[in-house]
Design a protein around this motif. Sequence first.
Motif, short mmCIF file in Angstrom:
data_model
loop_
_atom_site.label_atom_id
_atom_site.label_comp_id
_atom_site.label_asym_id
_atom_site.label_seq_id
_atom_site.Cartn_x
_atom_site.Cartn_y
_atom_site.Cartn_z
N ILE A 141 0.86 -1.19 0.00
CA ILE A 141 0.00 0.00 0.00
C ILE A 141 0.89 1.23 0.00
O ILE A 141 1.70 1.44 0.90
CB ILE A 141 -0.94 0.02 1.22
N LEU A 142 0.75 2.04 -1.03
CA LEU A 142 1.49 3.29 -1.19
C LEU A 142 0.57 4.43 -0.77
O LEU A 142 -0.54 4.55 -1.31
CB LEU A 142 1.93 3.46 -2.64
N CYS A 143 0.99 5.23 0.20
CA CYS A 143 0.11 6.25 0.78
C CYS A 143 0.53 7.65 0.36
O CYS A 143 1.71 7.94 0.13
CB CYS A 143 0.14 6.14 2.31
N ALA A 144 -0.45 8.56 0.32
CA ALA A 144 -0.23 9.93 -0.13
C ALA A 144 0.75 10.67 0.77
O ALA A 144 1.49 11.52 0.30
CB ALA A 144 -1.54 10.69 -0.19
N ASN A 145 0.76 10.37 2.06
CA ASN A 145 1.79 10.90 2.96
C ASN A 145 1.90 10.01 4.20
O ASN A 145 1.18 9.00 4.31
CB ASN A 145 1.55 12.38 3.33
N ALA A 163 -0.49 6.99 5.91
CA ALA A 163 0.09 5.66 6.19
C ALA A 163 -0.22 5.23 7.62
O ALA A 163 -0.47 4.04 7.87
CB ALA A 163 1.60 5.69 5.95
N MET A 164 -0.20 6.16 8.56
CA MET A 164 -0.52 5.81 9.95
C MET A 164 -1.98 5.39 10.08
O MET A 164 -2.30 4.45 10.81
CB MET A 164 -0.20 7.00 10.86
N ASP A 165 -2.86 6.07 9.36
CA ASP A 165 -4.27 5.67 9.35
C ASP A 165 -4.44 4.28 8.74
O ASP A 165 -5.22 3.46 9.22
CB ASP A 165 -5.11 6.68 8.56
N GLY A 184 4.99 5.51 2.94
CA GLY A 184 4.41 6.84 3.05
C GLY A 184 5.13 7.83 2.15
O GLY A 184 5.83 7.46 1.20
N PHE A 185 4.96 9.11 2.45
CA PHE A 185 5.62 10.19 1.72
C PHE A 185 5.77 11.35 2.70
O PHE A 185 4.85 11.64 3.47
CB PHE A 185 4.79 10.63 0.51
N ASP A 186 6.89 12.01 2.69
CA ASP A 186 7.28 13.15 3.54
C ASP A 186 8.49 12.80 4.39
O ASP A 186 9.32 13.64 4.66
CB ASP A 186 6.19 13.66 4.50
N ASP A 187 8.56 11.53 4.86
CA ASP A 187 9.60 11.13 5.81
C ASP A 187 9.56 12.04 7.04
O ASP A 187 10.55 12.66 7.43
CB ASP A 187 10.99 11.15 5.17
#
Length: 351
Positions: free
Chosen positions: A258-262, A266-268, A288-291
């Motif tokens: 699962i690739l998440c928008a941020n 990803a936590m959700d 996720g994205f942002d790191d």
Amino acid sequence: MAGKVTIQDIANELQLSRNTVSKAINNTGTLADATRERILRKAAEMGYKQVAYLPLFQEENKESQPAGGKREIAVLTTRFLSNSHFSSMMLDRFQSEIHHLHYCMTIYRISPAELKACTLPASFDKERTAGIICFEVFDHEYAQILCSQGIPLLFVDTPVQDLHPQLKADRLYMDNRVEIQNFVRLMARRGKKRMIYVGDIQHCQSFYERYMAYKEAMEWLGLEESLRYCVLEGEVYSNYSQLVQDRLQGFDWRPEVILCANDFVAMDVMRALQALGYSVPDDVWLCGFDDSQEASIMTPRLTSIHIHGQIMGFTAADLLMTRIKEPSLNYRTVYTETNLVLRESTGDREE
């Protein structure tokens, strides 16, 4: 007196040899560009005028002063910018850059009522504002109102631009494409075929671009079947985990990645997977994205795509300051580099 400034005076100020200063002043010998510029600037600052081109530095210094007494850069945002938000480090660098140019920075939060009414924050003073930088301003109508103020303007991310009039402002984004597609290719090489994207693609331009990058990569790899399982809606984030859980529960297969928008999406997703009895990374891999700060301390540590806040801050300052100096420039869209960081949530060990 300015006329009495000597090469030795300049050398003493900079703690350099007289010979080094003489080389810079007379444009002779070999010197590092940075050293030469430092000497010439100091000479101009001290009033050394025996060389014709030195006053250019004085004029440049004058031009760097805020025009018309306007010294404030207004940061407008619709949400609280916590240390977890990528903007935190970015604004530190941005503030450092504009401080050297004699500008100050003030953060204004746009209230829900002001957003709905398309009004500026109550304490915002247009008369003292030299420029505006926007974070999390993703309402099209409000963005257009800001563009009409006649103030140099920079958006850091924007509302989704497709099928909307172009914003008359400079735009700064992180690269939302390259590392998303690198990640999809890497997962495919590892034998993972069922990959889905989760995130509201109408939330902002970056979420939309990340999905489009994923979609293109999946189509290139012949994995289009997974596209119909993506969770692409959900503007109300307060119950996003439940929405994802309901959608996952309705699938006739379990995604492998699962690739998440941020990272916060990803936590959700992580909570939704746990509620369904799935484990990350044993059953599902997650990116996720942002790191964000949380990515490296959550369990398991989250694979994510790193945003470089320092270079974004530097670039933001450059874009806004040049817009203030040259208001007639064509509007610019700039992307800064991002990098994939592999961690435990995709079965990796961080180097």
